[in-house]
Scaffold this motif. Structure first.
Motif, PDB file in Angstrom:
ATOM      1  N   LEU A 110       0.866  -1.244  -0.171  1.00  0.00           N
ATOM      2  CA  LEU A 110       0.010  -0.143   0.078  1.00  0.00           C
ATOM      3  C   LEU A 110       0.885   1.278   0.200  1.00  0.00           C
ATOM      4  O   LEU A 110       2.053   1.089   0.365  1.00  0.00           O
ATOM      5  N   ASP A 111       0.291   2.525  -0.371  1.00  0.00           N
ATOM      6  CA  ASP A 111       0.896   3.650  -0.107  1.00  0.00           C
ATOM      7  C   ASP A 111       0.261   4.512   0.960  1.00  0.00           C
ATOM      8  O   ASP A 111      -0.983   4.362   1.134  1.00  0.00           O
ATOM      9  N   TRP A 112       0.954   5.303   1.526  1.00  0.00           N
ATOM     10  CA  TRP A 112       0.598   6.158   2.613  1.00  0.00           C
ATOM     11  C   TRP A 112       1.470   7.304   2.542  1.00  0.00           C
ATOM     12  O   TRP A 112       2.191   7.724   2.055  1.00  0.00           O
ATOM     13  N   LYS A 113       0.444   8.387   3.097  1.00  0.00           N
ATOM     14  CA  LYS A 113       0.944   9.819   3.159  1.00  0.00           C
ATOM     15  C   LYS A 113       0.310  10.377   4.494  1.00  0.00           C
ATOM     16  O   LYS A 113      -0.864  10.282   4.721  1.00  0.00           O
ATOM     17  N   ILE A 114       1.261  11.164   5.148  1.00  0.00           N
ATOM     18  CA  ILE A 114       0.911  11.614   6.556  1.00  0.00           C
ATOM     19  C   ILE A 114       0.993  13.229   6.383  1.00  0.00           C
ATOM     20  O   ILE A 114       1.594  13.843   5.851  1.00  0.00           O
ATOM     21  N   SER A 115       0.067  13.808   7.292  1.00  0.00           N
ATOM     22  CA  SER A 115       0.157  15.255   7.598  1.00  0.00           C
ATOM     23  C   SER A 115       1.138  15.722   8.384  1.00  0.00           C
ATOM     24  O   SER A 115       1.821  14.810   8.942  1.00  0.00           O
ATOM     25  N   LYS A 116       1.438  16.952   8.183  1.00  0.00           N
ATOM     26  CA  LYS A 116       2.514  17.638   9.007  1.00  0.00           C
ATOM     27  C   LYS A 116       2.188  17.091  10.477  1.00  0.00           C
ATOM     28  O   LYS A 116       1.356  17.248  11.179  1.00  0.00           O
ATOM     29  N   GLY A 117       3.388  16.740  11.341  1.00  0.00           N
ATOM     30  CA  GLY A 117       3.183  16.282  12.653  1.00  0.00           C
ATOM     31  C   GLY A 117       2.517  15.173  12.801  1.00  0.00           C
ATOM     32  O   GLY A 117       1.984  14.891  14.027  1.00  0.00           O
ATOM     33  N   GLY A 118       2.137  14.202  11.919  1.00  0.00           N
ATOM     34  CA  GLY A 118       1.025  13.222  12.055  1.00  0.00           C
ATOM     35  C   GLY A 118       1.873  12.132  12.405  1.00  0.00           C
ATOM     36  O   GLY A 118       2.740  11.699  12.322  1.00  0.00           O
ATOM     37  N   ASN A 119       0.722  10.897  12.861  1.00  0.00           N
ATOM     38  CA  ASN A 119       1.007   9.620  13.278  1.00  0.00           C
ATOM     39  C   ASN A 119       0.049   8.558  12.944  1.00  0.00           C
ATOM     40  O   ASN A 119      -1.359   9.061  13.188  1.00  0.00           O
ATOM     41  N   SER A 120       0.218   7.486  12.671  1.00  0.00           N
ATOM     42  CA  SER A 120      -0.747   6.535  12.303  1.00  0.00           C
ATOM     43  C   SER A 120       0.059   5.067  11.998  1.00  0.00           C
ATOM     44  O   SER A 120       1.391   5.088  12.852  1.00  0.00           O
ATOM     45  N   GLY A 121      -0.570   4.061  11.838  1.00  0.00           N
ATOM     46  CA  GLY A 121       0.414   2.901  11.739  1.00  0.00           C
ATOM     47  C   GLY A 121      -0.752   1.797  10.885  1.00  0.00           C
ATOM     48  O   GLY A 121      -1.741   2.031  10.557  1.00  0.00           O
ATOM     49  N   ILE A 122      -0.009   0.803  10.480  1.00  0.00           N
ATOM     50  CA  ILE A 122      -0.580  -0.294   9.658  1.00  0.00           C
ATOM     51  C   ILE A 122      -0.305  -1.687  10.471  1.00  0.00           C
ATOM     52  O   ILE A 122       0.718  -1.859  11.108  1.00  0.00           O
ATOM     53  N   GLY A 182      -3.826  -9.057  13.481  1.00  0.00           N
ATOM     54  CA  GLY A 182      -4.648  -8.268  14.514  1.00  0.00           C
ATOM     55  C   GLY A 182      -5.711  -9.044  14.943  1.00  0.00           C
ATOM     56  O   GLY A 182      -6.473 -10.148  13.973  1.00  0.00           O
ATOM     57  N   GLN A 183      -6.309  -9.049  16.049  1.00  0.00           N
ATOM     58  CA  GLN A 183      -7.355  -9.578  16.678  1.00  0.00           C
ATOM     59  C   GLN A 183      -8.475  -8.630  17.183  1.00  0.00           C
ATOM     60  O   GLN A 183      -8.192  -7.725  17.688  1.00  0.00           O
ATOM     61  N   ASP A 212      -9.862  -4.148  23.594  1.00  0.00           N
ATOM     62  CA  ASP A 212     -10.633  -2.866  23.018  1.00  0.00           C
ATOM     63  C   ASP A 212      -9.595  -2.221  22.152  1.00  0.00           C
ATOM     64  O   ASP A 212     -10.361  -1.365  21.142  1.00  0.00           O
ATOM     65  N   PHE A 213      -8.358  -2.555  21.846  1.00  0.00           N
ATOM     66  CA  PHE A 213      -7.668  -2.000  20.537  1.00  0.00           C
ATOM     67  C   PHE A 213      -6.968  -2.920  19.887  1.00  0.00           C
ATOM     68  O   PHE A 213      -6.461  -3.835  20.482  1.00  0.00           O
ATOM     69  N   ILE A 214      -6.819  -2.788  18.596  1.00  0.00           N
ATOM     70  CA  ILE A 214      -6.208  -3.655  17.813  1.00  0.00           C
ATOM     71  C   ILE A 214      -4.650  -3.802  18.094  1.00  0.00           C
ATOM     72  O   ILE A 214      -3.994  -4.891  18.116  1.00  0.00           O
ATOM     73  N   TRP A 215      -4.001  -2.666  18.560  1.00  0.00           N
ATOM     74  CA  TRP A 215      -2.680  -2.525  18.915  1.00  0.00           C
ATOM     75  C   TRP A 215      -2.259  -3.415  19.983  1.00  0.00           C
ATOM     76  O   TRP A 215      -1.362  -3.758  20.091  1.00  0.00           O
ATOM     77  N   LYS A 216      -3.158  -3.839  20.729  1.00  0.00           N
ATOM     78  CA  LYS A 216      -3.021  -4.649  21.935  1.00  0.00           C
ATOM     79  C   LYS A 216      -2.616  -6.112  21.655  1.00  0.00           C
ATOM     80  O   LYS A 216      -2.230  -7.055  22.202  1.00  0.00           O
ATOM     81  N   THR A 217      -3.005  -6.464  20.070  1.00  0.00           N
ATOM     82  CA  THR A 217      -2.862  -7.650  19.622  1.00  0.00           C
ATOM     83  C   THR A 217      -1.889  -8.006  18.582  1.00  0.00           C
ATOM     84  O   THR A 217      -1.715  -9.144  17.999  1.00  0.00           O
ATOM     85  N   ALA A 218      -1.685  -6.965  17.984  1.00  0.00           N
ATOM     86  CA  ALA A 218      -0.974  -6.849  16.429  1.00  0.00           C
ATOM     87  C   ALA A 218       0.302  -6.146  16.402  1.00  0.00           C
ATOM     88  O   ALA A 218       0.471  -5.172  17.054  1.00  0.00           O
TER      89      ALA A 218
END
Length: 266
Positions: A119-131, A135-136, A140-146
């Motif tokens: 995939l391709d990604w683009k982030i805004s200034k000062g931005g944060n995200s993830g792939i 995951g399960q 309550d959050f996917i980051w706790k399993t993936a």
């Protein structure tokens, strides 16, 4: 003398006409060069090339529809995400991980085990995200399993300077293994990534370069997790499932994704 000159002129004119006629005849009878149609092997934006289709790739986003996508632990596609100019975009709430009222992470509603994701990604200034991958939906959050491949503006987001040895910068296995070389493009520019998962071997590629490689479920893996930022989750988080969901993170910032495709590996 005049009569001889006139005769010479007439001879020259007749010769010129004959030569011109012969030239035209040669041009008309010359075989025409065959023009071959050139077909591009590159895939169209948010599409698959003929070679990819033949090779078993599957498109997860066609640029116009949210089909297959829904919110994590939700039965609908969150309003905090939009289809904008051929991208899946998370509209920043300015609230960080708290996100918008109807935002949150999104997942593709199919479980994958061994696969090659692009995939391709683009982030805004000062931005944060993830792939996220494997995951399960148990917690309550996917980051706790993936495991998470980090998406970040390395210059302006403070997380780039935290962690150890740059292991929270773009392309990294978040908080565990830094992406080396660190080759992410700046904010508002596109980056292309690949994630390959095969029987516990995992590879991150960023802009065409292998930047991370590791192996799940090994003593080295367990040790890395034990030294990560989530000590309360270490026992569960280390036991990553052998198959799971692909997810995109809402971290409260504008982020765009496109050209999302996957090939399942035997």
């Amino acid at each position: 003398m005049k009569r001889i000159s006139i005769v010479i002129v007439l001879i020259l004119l007749v010769s010129a006409v004959a030569c011109k006629k012969a030239e035209n005849t040669d041009t008309e009878t010359a075989p025409k060069e065959e023009v071959k149609e050139v077909v591009s092997a590159e895939a169209p934006l948010n599409g698959l090339s003929a070679e990819e289709e033949k090779d078993g790739w599957m498109l997860l986003f066609n640029g116009t529809s949210t089909d297959g996508w829904r919110g994590y632990k939700k039965d609908h596609f969150p309003a905090g995400w939009k289809i904008v100019d051929g991208t899946i975009m998370c509209e920043g709430s300015g609230r960080g991980e708290a996100g918008a009222k109807d935002g949150g992470d999104i997942i593709y509603d199919k479980v994958f085990q061994n696969f090659h994701l692009k995939l391709d990604w683009k982030i805004s200034k000062g931005g944060n995200s993830g792939i996220f991958y494997l995951g399960q939906e148990e917690l309550d959050f996917i980051w706790k399993t993936a495991p998470e491949m980090q998406v970040l503006d390395n210059v302006n987001h403070p997380d780039a300077k935290l962690g150890v040895d740059g292991n929270r910068q773009a392309g990294s296995l978040y908080d565990l293994i830094p992406a080396k070389p660190q080759n992410a493009n700046p904010f508002d520019e596109w980056n292309s990534i690949e994630i390959i998962v095969y029987k516990g071997t995992v590879v991150h590629k960023q802009n065409g370069v292998n930047v991370v490689e590791y192996h799940l479920w090994t003593p080295e893996w367990n040790e890395m997790v034990a030294n990560s930022k989530f000590p309360a989750l270490n026992a569960e988080w280390a036991d990553v499932a052998s198959k799971g969901l692909i997810g995109l993170q809402d971290h409260g910032d504008d982020v765009w994704f496109r050209n999302i495709k996957i090939k399942e590996l035997d």
